[in-house]
Design a protein around this motif. Structure first.
Motif, mmCIF file in Angstrom:
data_model
loop_
_atom_site.group_PDB
_atom_site.id
_atom_site.type_symbol
_atom_site.label_atom_id
_atom_site.label_comp_id
_atom_site.label_asym_id
_atom_site.label_seq_id
_atom_site.Cartn_x
_atom_site.Cartn_y
_atom_site.Cartn_z
ATOM 1 N N ILE A 1 13.768 36.060 22.747
ATOM 2 C CA ILE A 1 13.469 37.026 23.807
ATOM 3 C C ILE A 1 12.123 36.663 24.428
ATOM 4 C CG2 ILE A 1 13.025 39.459 24.342
ATOM 5 C CD1 ILE A 1 14.741 40.139 21.848
ATOM 6 N N GLY A 2 12.105 36.497 25.757
ATOM 7 C CA GLY A 2 10.882 36.204 26.479
ATOM 8 C C GLY A 2 10.659 34.708 26.605
ATOM 9 N N PRO A 3 9.499 34.367 27.225
ATOM 10 C CA PRO A 3 8.525 35.273 27.824
ATOM 11 C C PRO A 3 9.002 35.802 29.172
ATOM 12 C CG PRO A 3 7.863 32.995 28.173
ATOM 13 C CD PRO A 3 9.094 32.943 27.318
ATOM 14 N N GLY A 4 8.270 36.809 29.679
ATOM 15 C CA GLY A 4 8.610 37.412 30.963
ATOM 16 C C GLY A 4 7.901 38.733 31.125
ATOM 17 N N SER A 5 7.870 39.250 32.345
ATOM 18 C CA SER A 5 7.242 40.549 32.598
ATOM 19 C C SER A 5 7.863 41.584 31.676
ATOM 20 C CB SER A 5 7.430 40.956 34.055
ATOM 21 O OG SER A 5 6.760 40.057 34.912
ATOM 22 N N PHE A 6 7.020 42.233 30.882
ATOM 23 C CA PHE A 6 7.560 43.000 29.764
ATOM 24 C C PHE A 6 8.408 44.183 30.221
ATOM 25 C CE2 PHE A 6 7.408 45.986 26.197
ATOM 26 C CZ PHE A 6 7.867 45.146 25.186
ATOM 27 N N TYR A 7 7.887 44.971 31.138
ATOM 28 C CA TYR A 7 8.585 46.198 31.526
ATOM 29 C C TYR A 7 9.658 45.980 32.583
ATOM 30 C CZ TYR A 7 4.884 48.674 29.009
ATOM 31 O OH TYR A 7 4.018 49.125 28.042
ATOM 32 N N THR A 8 9.574 44.906 33.351
ATOM 33 C CA THR A 8 10.517 44.741 34.454
ATOM 34 C C THR A 8 11.475 43.566 34.291
ATOM 35 O OG1 THR A 8 8.785 43.545 35.679
ATOM 36 C CG2 THR A 8 9.057 45.892 36.149
ATOM 37 N N SER A 9 11.204 42.646 33.368
ATOM 38 C CA SER A 9 12.148 41.554 33.099
ATOM 39 C C SER A 9 12.808 41.676 31.736
ATOM 40 C CB SER A 9 11.442 40.190 33.191
ATOM 41 O OG SER A 9 11.139 39.857 34.517
ATOM 42 N N LEU A 10 12.028 42.030 30.712
ATOM 43 C CA LEU A 10 12.561 42.049 29.349
ATOM 44 C C LEU A 10 13.214 43.383 28.993
ATOM 45 C CD1 LEU A 10 9.805 40.112 27.359
ATOM 46 C CD2 LEU A 10 11.761 39.246 28.648
ATOM 47 N N MET A 11 12.466 44.472 29.085
ATOM 48 C CA MET A 11 13.002 45.757 28.646
ATOM 49 C C MET A 11 14.263 46.208 29.388
ATOM 50 S SD MET A 11 11.490 46.921 25.968
ATOM 51 C CE MET A 11 11.580 45.190 25.463
ATOM 52 N N PRO A 12 14.382 45.977 30.701
ATOM 53 C CA PRO A 12 15.602 46.433 31.389
ATOM 54 C C PRO A 12 16.888 45.825 30.835
ATOM 55 C CG PRO A 12 13.876 46.005 32.988
ATOM 56 C CD PRO A 12 13.367 45.492 31.670
ATOM 57 N N ILE A 13 16.826 44.594 30.344
ATOM 58 C CA ILE A 13 18.028 43.959 29.797
ATOM 59 C C ILE A 13 18.633 44.812 28.687
ATOM 60 C CG2 ILE A 13 18.835 41.992 28.426
ATOM 61 C CD1 ILE A 13 16.909 40.232 29.946
ATOM 62 N N PHE A 14 17.770 45.384 27.853
ATOM 63 C CA PHE A 14 18.252 46.099 26.674
ATOM 64 C C PHE A 14 18.565 47.565 26.960
ATOM 65 C CE2 PHE A 14 15.339 42.668 25.339
ATOM 66 C CZ PHE A 14 16.316 41.812 24.855
ATOM 67 N N GLN A 15 18.397 47.960 28.242
ATOM 68 C CA GLN A 15 18.847 49.287 28.660
ATOM 69 C C GLN A 15 20.296 49.252 29.148
ATOM 70 O OE1 GLN A 15 16.479 51.537 27.907
ATOM 71 N NE2 GLN A 15 15.287 49.700 27.383
ATOM 72 N N VAL A 16 20.857 48.075 29.293
ATOM 73 C CA VAL A 16 22.241 47.942 29.739
ATOM 74 C C VAL A 16 23.170 48.340 28.595
ATOM 75 C CG1 VAL A 16 23.998 46.294 30.507
ATOM 76 C CG2 VAL A 16 21.659 46.142 31.411
ATOM 77 N N ARG A 17 24.087 49.248 28.878
ATOM 78 C CA ARG A 17 25.012 49.749 27.854
ATOM 79 C C ARG A 17 25.870 48.603 27.307
ATOM 80 N NH1 ARG A 17 26.991 53.347 30.746
ATOM 81 N NH2 ARG A 17 28.981 52.390 31.315
ATOM 82 N N GLY A 18 25.867 48.459 25.987
ATOM 83 C CA GLY A 18 26.660 47.443 25.318
ATOM 84 C C GLY A 18 25.861 46.262 24.814
ATOM 85 N N VAL A 19 24.631 46.077 25.304
ATOM 86 C CA VAL A 19 23.824 44.935 24.860
ATOM 87 C C VAL A 19 23.409 45.111 23.403
ATOM 88 C CG1 VAL A 19 21.649 43.700 25.175
ATOM 89 C CG2 VAL A 19 23.017 44.330 27.169
ATOM 90 N N LYS A 20 22.935 46.311 23.058
ATOM 91 C CA LYS A 20 22.494 46.564 21.688
ATOM 92 C C LYS A 20 23.637 46.328 20.698
ATOM 93 C CE LYS A 20 19.858 50.142 20.962
ATOM 94 N NZ LYS A 20 19.355 51.522 20.689
ATOM 95 N N ALA A 21 24.823 46.812 21.039
ATOM 96 C CA ALA A 21 25.969 46.631 20.142
ATOM 97 C C ALA A 21 26.334 45.160 20.010
ATOM 98 C CB ALA A 21 27.163 47.427 20.666
ATOM 99 N N ALA A 22 26.249 44.403 21.104
ATOM 100 C CA ALA A 22 26.581 42.981 21.050
ATOM 101 C C ALA A 22 25.588 42.209 20.190
ATOM 102 C CB ALA A 22 26.614 42.404 22.464
#
Length: 324
Positions: free
Chosen positions: A188-209
């Motif tokens: 994971i990363g590097p990248g803008s923490f709040y606008t590149s990295l964190m949004p990915i894990f707000q997508v439904r189904g990513v955590k389960a995958a």
């Protein structure tokens, strides 16, 4: 020791993730999969999203270029911007190409795959979602903003981010979820923490995958804080935020120990950016330190970073029962 080829998922966006991909693609023992943020609202990508109703192409394009067989020539052609007197002034050729492939093909995943074949990429690029959404943030004073540019501006002004979410809620594409479940380790990363990295894990189904990934979860810390709102933010904070977002611990943190010139530090200080401090990393997270900031521009040295990632993966996985 028997060498194996690993399927690795690299999560992020912006300019950080392409640096990692460009280094890793030279390793014949790694099959690279870039899972890319899709919520850019600024610049050419944001304008194409608003005017054409297409998904923002910029982050996907940069990752595909990093994996291209002839990266230098591909970047020269597809990152060139159209001249100011043109009706399409400011757009890159690559953004327009990918947007047209989506608009007239009707399928963003197919457009990305077509670009990958066209560029001869050594790896796959997966948009984390093909549904349109905006990044939203809440700050320590209770105020909220919507949009990548606005979120960045908020913490640049001194507001500390306390929560990140997407509006509307979007889901991962089933094909991308299947790909993630096949990864053997994740970076994971590097990248803008709040606008590149964190949004990915707000997508439904990513955590389960991600739940069934058998190998380590590796977080690459950024080189700098990103504005006055992140003045007290540390790499340890990034570990905690990311672990909470993905629903499992971070196994390894890769952290930079190098400093650029005093002139470079002064230049970044005028933007209220400073070298990221380590902080109190959890005992359960292995720490890998090294000099990755080798020039005055704040960007990880791609070769050093790729070797560090491979060192972590090989040490942790070559003795493990991982399928070739």
């Amino acid at each position: 020791m028997r060498l194996k080829t690993f399927d690795i998922g690299c999560f992020g966006g912006g300019t950080g993730l392409p640096s990692l991909l460009g280094g890793l693609k030279l390793n014949p023992w790694v099959r690279i999969n870039a899972v890319v943020t899709m919520f850019d609202s600024g610049g050419s990508s944001g304008q194409l999203r608003d005017e054409l109703g297409v998904l923002p192409p910029g982050d996907v394009l940069r990752c595909a270029l990093a994996l291209a067989r002839n990266e230098r020539e591909a970047r020269r052609l597809l990152l060139s911007r159209l001249p100011k007197h043109s009706r399409l002034a400011g757009h890159t050729g690559g953004n327009l190409l990918l947007s047209m492939m989506e608009r007239y093909g009707g399928d963003f995943l197919a457009a990305v795959e077509g670009l990958r074949v066209l560029l001869g990429c050594r790896g796959r690029v997966w948009p984390v979602s093909v549904e349109s959404a905006s990044v939203c943030a809440e700050y320590d004073d209770g105020s909220q903003t919507r949009g990548e540019v606005e979120v960045d501006a908020g913490h640049a002004r001194g507001h500390e981010v306390t929560r990140i979410w997407l509006e509307p809620h979007v889901a991962i594409h089933p094909t991308v979820a299947d790909a993630i479940r096949g990864f053997q380790a994740v970076v994971i990363g590097p990248g803008s923490f709040y606008t590149s990295l964190m949004p990915i894990f707000q997508v439904r189904g990513v955590k389960a995958a991600l739940a069934g990934i058998p190998g380590p979860i590796v977080l690459i810390s950024n080189l700098l804080t990103e504005g006055r709102g992140m003045g007290a933010f540390t790499a340890a904070d990034a570990v905690r935020w990311t672990a909470e977002a993905i629903g499992r611990p971070i196994d390894v943190l890769i952290f930079n120990t190098a400093q650029p010139s005093a002139e470079a530090l002064d230049r970044y200080a005028t933007e209220h950016k400073a070298p990221l401090e380590l902080g109190d990393v959890p005992d359960s997270c292995d720490l890998v330190e090294g000099d990755f900031w080798c020039h005055d521009i704040a960007r990880h040295d791609r070769r050093r970073l790729a070797f560090a990632v491979w060192s972590v993966l090989s040490r942790r996985m070559l003795d493990a029962p991982v399928h070739a």
